[in-house]
Motif scaffolding. Structure first.
Motif, PDB file in Angstrom:
ATOM      1  N   GLN A 179       0.251  24.349 -14.816  1.00 23.34           N
ATOM      2  CA  GLN A 179      -0.161  23.714 -13.570  1.00 23.34           C
ATOM      3  C   GLN A 179       1.019  23.576 -12.612  1.00 23.34           C
ATOM      4  OE1 GLN A 179      -1.869  19.985 -14.800  1.00 23.34           O
ATOM      5  NE2 GLN A 179      -3.762  20.962 -15.609  1.00 23.34           N
ATOM      6  N   ASN A 180       1.966  24.499 -12.558  1.00 31.12           N
ATOM      7  CA  ASN A 180       3.122  24.423 -11.634  1.00 31.12           C
ATOM      8  C   ASN A 180       2.676  24.577 -10.192  1.00 31.12           C
ATOM      9  OD1 ASN A 180       5.032  24.012 -13.576  1.00 31.12           O
ATOM     10  ND2 ASN A 180       5.375  26.204 -13.929  1.00 31.12           N
ATOM     11  N   LEU A 181       1.757  25.546  -9.982  1.00 25.99           N
ATOM     12  CA  LEU A 181       1.308  25.772  -8.611  1.00 25.99           C
ATOM     13  C   LEU A 181       0.524  24.583  -8.091  1.00 25.99           C
ATOM     14  CD1 LEU A 181       1.166  27.718  -6.243  1.00 25.99           C
ATOM     15  CD2 LEU A 181      -0.886  28.711  -7.259  1.00 25.99           C
ATOM     16  N   SER A 182      -0.309  24.011  -8.921  1.00 23.31           N
ATOM     17  CA  SER A 182      -1.079  22.839  -8.502  1.00 23.31           C
ATOM     18  C   SER A 182      -0.175  21.647  -8.280  1.00 23.31           C
ATOM     19  CB  SER A 182      -2.167  22.516  -9.538  1.00 23.31           C
ATOM     20  OG  SER A 182      -1.549  22.232 -10.789  1.00 23.31           O
ATOM     21  N   GLY A 183       0.961  21.571  -9.038  1.00 21.93           N
ATOM     22  CA  GLY A 183       1.915  20.448  -8.833  1.00 21.93           C
ATOM     23  C   GLY A 183       2.585  20.540  -7.482  1.00 21.93           C
ATOM     24  N   PHE A 184       2.925  21.719  -7.056  1.00 21.12           N
ATOM     25  CA  PHE A 184       3.569  21.870  -5.743  1.00 21.12           C
ATOM     26  C   PHE A 184       2.635  21.478  -4.636  1.00 21.12           C
ATOM     27  CE2 PHE A 184       4.382  24.552  -2.042  1.00 21.12           C
ATOM     28  CZ  PHE A 184       5.667  24.140  -1.708  1.00 21.12           C
ATOM     29  N   SER A 185       1.322  21.899  -4.781  1.00 15.22           N
ATOM     30  CA  SER A 185       0.365  21.548  -3.737  1.00 15.22           C
ATOM     31  C   SER A 185       0.093  20.063  -3.723  1.00 15.22           C
ATOM     32  CB  SER A 185      -0.935  22.330  -3.941  1.00 15.22           C
ATOM     33  OG  SER A 185      -1.510  22.003  -5.196  1.00 15.22           O
ATOM     34  N   SER A 186       0.071  19.429  -4.893  1.00 15.58           N
ATOM     35  CA  SER A 186      -0.131  17.976  -4.938  1.00 15.58           C
ATOM     36  C   SER A 186       1.042  17.253  -4.301  1.00 15.58           C
ATOM     37  CB  SER A 186      -0.344  17.533  -6.381  1.00 15.58           C
ATOM     38  OG  SER A 186       0.822  17.826  -7.152  1.00 15.58           O
ATOM     39  N   SER A 187       2.255  17.756  -4.448  1.00  9.10           N
ATOM     40  CA  SER A 187       3.427  17.109  -3.811  1.00  9.10           C
ATOM     41  C   SER A 187       3.340  17.233  -2.308  1.00  9.10           C
ATOM     42  CB  SER A 187       4.718  17.771  -4.302  1.00  9.10           C
ATOM     43  OG  SER A 187       4.858  17.619  -5.690  1.00  9.10           O
ATOM     44  N   LEU A 188       2.867  18.367  -1.849  1.00 15.53           N
ATOM     45  CA  LEU A 188       2.730  18.542  -0.415  1.00 15.53           C
ATOM     46  C   LEU A 188       1.691  17.605   0.153  1.00 15.53           C
ATOM     47  CD1 LEU A 188       3.534  20.123   2.129  1.00 15.53           C
ATOM     48  CD2 LEU A 188       1.834  21.845   1.459  1.00 15.53           C
ATOM     49  N   ARG A 189       0.580  17.456  -0.580  1.00 17.55           N
ATOM     50  CA  ARG A 189      -0.451  16.528  -0.124  1.00 17.55           C
ATOM     51  C   ARG A 189       0.051  15.108  -0.126  1.00 17.55           C
ATOM     52  NH1 ARG A 189      -3.705  19.860  -3.384  1.00 17.55           N
ATOM     53  NH2 ARG A 189      -3.628  18.317  -5.054  1.00 17.55           N
ATOM     54  N   GLU A 198       0.834  -1.200   0.000  1.00 20.97           N
ATOM     55  CA  GLU A 198       0.000   0.000   0.000  1.00 20.97           C
ATOM     56  C   GLU A 198       0.859   1.235   0.000  1.00 20.97           C
ATOM     57  OE1 GLU A 198      -2.540  -0.255   3.305  1.00 20.97           O
ATOM     58  OE2 GLU A 198      -3.741  -1.944   2.544  1.00 20.97           O
ATOM     59  N   LEU A 199       1.937   1.213   0.773  1.00 13.58           N
ATOM     60  CA  LEU A 199       2.813   2.385   0.836  1.00 13.58           C
ATOM     61  C   LEU A 199       3.483   2.616  -0.506  1.00 13.58           C
ATOM     62  CD1 LEU A 199       4.038   4.620   2.514  1.00 13.58           C
ATOM     63  CD2 LEU A 199       5.836   3.009   3.243  1.00 13.58           C
ATOM     64  N   ASP A 200       3.865   1.520  -1.217  1.00 13.27           N
ATOM     65  CA  ASP A 200       4.501   1.684  -2.526  1.00 13.27           C
ATOM     66  C   ASP A 200       3.528   2.228  -3.545  1.00 13.27           C
ATOM     67  OD1 ASP A 200       6.829   0.738  -1.446  1.00 13.27           O
ATOM     68  OD2 ASP A 200       6.485  -1.370  -2.084  1.00 13.27           O
ATOM     69  N   GLU A 201       2.252   1.733  -3.484  1.00 13.11           N
ATOM     70  CA  GLU A 201       1.276   2.227  -4.418  1.00 13.11           C
ATOM     71  C   GLU A 201       1.030   3.694  -4.226  1.00 13.11           C
ATOM     72  OE1 GLU A 201      -2.159  -0.130  -3.863  1.00 13.11           O
ATOM     73  OE2 GLU A 201      -1.326  -1.955  -4.750  1.00 13.11           O
ATOM     74  N   GLU A 202       0.955   4.110  -2.969  1.00 12.11           N
ATOM     75  CA  GLU A 202       0.724   5.522  -2.672  1.00 12.11           C
ATOM     76  C   GLU A 202       1.841   6.359  -3.218  1.00 12.11           C
ATOM     77  OE1 GLU A 202      -1.561   8.574  -1.284  1.00 12.11           O
ATOM     78  OE2 GLU A 202      -2.029   6.430  -1.268  1.00 12.11           O
ATOM     79  N   LEU A 203       3.098   5.847  -3.012  1.00 12.92           N
ATOM     80  CA  LEU A 203       4.253   6.599  -3.502  1.00 12.92           C
ATOM     81  C   LEU A 203       4.251   6.659  -5.001  1.00 12.92           C
ATOM     82  CD1 LEU A 203       7.024   5.254  -1.095  1.00 12.92           C
ATOM     83  CD2 LEU A 203       6.011   7.539  -1.116  1.00 12.92           C
ATOM     84  N   ASP A 204       3.845   5.568  -5.697  1.00 11.70           N
ATOM     85  CA  ASP A 204       3.827   5.567  -7.164  1.00 11.70           C
ATOM     86  C   ASP A 204       2.772   6.519  -7.693  1.00 11.70           C
ATOM     87  OD1 ASP A 204       5.839   3.727  -7.183  1.00 11.70           O
ATOM     88  OD2 ASP A 204       4.501   1.965  -7.357  1.00 11.70           O
ATOM     89  N   GLY A 205       1.613   6.504  -6.989  1.00 13.37           N
ATOM     90  CA  GLY A 205       0.545   7.402  -7.433  1.00 13.37           C
ATOM     91  C   GLY A 205       0.950   8.825  -7.305  1.00 13.37           C
ATOM     92  N   ASP A 206       1.599   9.162  -6.240  1.00 13.25           N
ATOM     93  CA  ASP A 206       2.036  10.531  -6.041  1.00 13.25           C
ATOM     94  C   ASP A 206       3.101  10.897  -7.030  1.00 13.25           C
ATOM     95  OD1 ASP A 206       0.302  10.678  -3.956  1.00 13.25           O
ATOM     96  OD2 ASP A 206       1.817  10.211  -2.394  1.00 13.25           O
ATOM     97  N   GLY A 207       3.906   9.940  -7.413  1.00 12.48           N
ATOM     98  CA  GLY A 207       4.966  10.249  -8.371  1.00 12.48           C
ATOM     99  C   GLY A 207       4.391  10.536  -9.726  1.00 12.48           C
ATOM    100  N   GLU A 235       1.425  11.701 -10.358  1.00 14.57           N
ATOM    101  CA  GLU A 235       0.744  12.983 -10.357  1.00 14.57           C
ATOM    102  C   GLU A 235       1.736  14.101 -10.438  1.00 14.57           C
ATOM    103  OE1 GLU A 235      -1.666  13.066  -6.936  1.00 14.57           O
ATOM    104  OE2 GLU A 235      -3.059  11.559  -7.626  1.00 14.57           O
ATOM    105  N   GLY A 236       2.876  13.939  -9.794  1.00 17.81           N
ATOM    106  CA  GLY A 236       3.859  15.006  -9.835  1.00 17.81           C
ATOM    107  C   GLY A 236       4.584  15.044 -11.134  1.00 17.81           C
ATOM    108  N   GLY A 237       4.418  14.014 -12.014  1.00 16.09           N
ATOM    109  CA  GLY A 237       5.135  13.986 -13.290  1.00 16.09           C
ATOM    110  C   GLY A 237       4.513  14.851 -14.340  1.00 16.09           C
ATOM    111  N   ARG A 238       3.342  15.329 -14.119  1.00 19.03           N
ATOM    112  CA  ARG A 238       2.679  16.210 -15.097  1.00 19.03           C
ATOM    113  C   ARG A 238       3.275  17.585 -14.980  1.00 19.03           C
ATOM    114  NH1 ARG A 238      -3.413  14.373 -13.320  1.00 19.03           N
ATOM    115  NH2 ARG A 238      -3.207  12.153 -13.848  1.00 19.03           N
TER     116      ARG A 238
END
Length: 433
Positions: free
Chosen positions: A40-50, A21-30, A32-35
């Motif tokens: 959408q730079n500002l939204s990317g920073f907020s998504s990384s924080l989340r 589960e932890l790996d999936e979460e990390l992959d999903g976040d990665g 999302e941050g790859g876009r």
């Protein structure tokens, strides 16, 4: 065994699910941050924080579930004897006390003295001092001197013991009456002289006193004692009226006497002994004999002539002695004993008599003067008692007082009666009994 295997497999599966589960979460976040669209730079920073916040929450949830599973499985694992996984322990100092452990003390290092070297030169070690051999020679010398001094003291004691002065003292105190001061003076001169080997002059003693006070008796006692100690050949008793009665033969007698004394002195030196020369009735001695004796006494010859004892007996100065004792006996305290009064009078007479004798002949200036005082009535009674004991008579006190009363006395002075003839008539009166 099956229960332990099932529990271990379930724990491993749970851990695998949590990690998945932890790996999936990390992959999903990665993803999302790859876009990386510019809009959408500002939204990317907020998504990384989340994503970071979600990862932290996931990790805390996984950690909580792992702790609950370990607590649930703890009882079963303890009963089966399988070691239980535990979290690592953290070391703290809270439970430690000073008594639980000992801190090793550091050994104090001895501080070496710092050697100061002069500037401009290299550091060199100080030269090694060599021990002087003279120090050991000095110690050896001290030891030799100590042994020599100790042996000398022991030999001096043996030298004094050879002459048995203690026995001589007992004899004189027992045989000589009323002359304790003169006896003590004579013994003192003998002790001082015989306690040494080497002398710078011979011992010359001149004994003076009135008739009958014990001069010849004292000479006979000394001669008998020294004959028993040093031998017959080293003791000479010279009576002037017997050996040289004629004045015409005085020069010949002086030569013979000098030769006799020289021979005895040389013999005594070979035997390592001290001879004794006793001259009685020296008031009748001729001037030639006195001159010869003065040369022997005052000469600076070899050492053997210095190791000799000369004793002169005479009644020269008897008038001074009699006058002094009769005039001064009353001034002496009556609380003193007879021997004490006589000793004080003898000490007072010595300087007076020395001046009078020096005018007669220079020989007396080389001698130590001893005086024998007048005898009291009690001393005369002691002479009678001694003579009667020698002859085998019973010592009757009444008879002794009667015989002592027949002797002539000077008028009583200070409660003392002095005999005019001393003990000279004692022997004749005892023979008449």
């Amino acid at each position: 065994m099956s229960d332990q295997d099932s529990s271990s497999t379930s724990a491993s599966q749970t851990e695998g699910e949590l990690e998945g589960e932890l790996d999936e979460e990390l992959d999903g976040d990665g993803h999302e941050g790859g876009r990386d669209s510019p809009a959408q730079n500002l939204s990317g920073f907020s998504s990384s924080l989340r994503a970071v916040i979600r990862i932290k929450q996931k990790y805390q949830a996984m950690k909580k579930r792992r702790q609950e599973m370990e607590m649930a499985l703890g009882g079963a694992l303890d009963t089966t004897g399988v070691p239980m996984r535990t979290s690592p322990k953290i070391f703290t100092f809270d439970g430690l006390t000073p008594s639980t452990f000992s801190v090793p003390q550091r050994k104090k290092r001895r501080r070496r003295k710092r050697v100061m070297f002069p500037t401009g030169r290299g550091c060199r070690a100080p030269p090694r001092q060599e021990r002087s051999r003279a120090k050991y020679c000095l110690y050896l010398l001290f030891a030799i001197v100590f042994v020599q001094v100790y042996n000398a003291i022991e030999n001096l004691d043996d030298h004094v013991l050879r002459y048995d002065l203690e026995g001589l003292e007992k004899t004189l105190r027992r045989e000589v009456f009323g002359q304790q001061g003169a006896v003590e003076g004579l013994l003192s001169h003998l002790r001082d002289y015989l306690s040494m080997y080497v002398h710078n002059k011979p011992l010359v003693v001149s004994v003076h006193g009135p008739s009958g006070v014990g001069k010849s008796h004292l000479g006979r006692l000394l001669a008998g004692h020294f004959r028993s100690v040093v031998g017959e050949t080293l003791v000479l008793q010279y009576y002037v009226l017997h050996h040289c009665p004629q004045e015409a033969d005085a020069l010949l007698c002086a030569g013979e006497l000098a030769a006799l004394v020289s021979g005895m002195v040389e013999r005594a030196e070979e035997e390592e002994k001290i001879p004794l020369f006793i001259f009685d009735e020296t008031e009748y001695m001729h001037a030639e004999i006195l001159d010869a004796l003065r040369q022997l006494v005052a000469s600076k010859r070899s050492n053997e002539y210095q190791n000799a004892i000369y004793l002169f007996l005479s009644n020269l100065g008897h008038a001074h002695i009699t006058k002094h004792m009769l005039h001064n006996s009353s001034s002496i305290s009556m609380a003193m004993t007879a021997s004490g009064r006589q000793s004080n009078l003898v000490k007072e007479l010595a300087p007076v008599l020395r001046g009078a004798l020096a005018e007669l002949h220079p020989l007396w200036a080389e001698a130590d003067i001893l005086t024998l005082g007048l005898l009291e009535k009690g001393h005369v009674m002691e002479c009678f008692l001694d003579e009667m004991s020698r002859e085998g008579f019973y010592p009757d006190l009444a008879g002794i007082e009667r015989l002592a009363g027949e002797i002539e006395y000077y008028p009583a002075v200070g409660g003392c009666e002095y005999s005019q003839t001393g003990c000279k008539q004692v022997v004749a009166k005892v023979n008449l009994l």
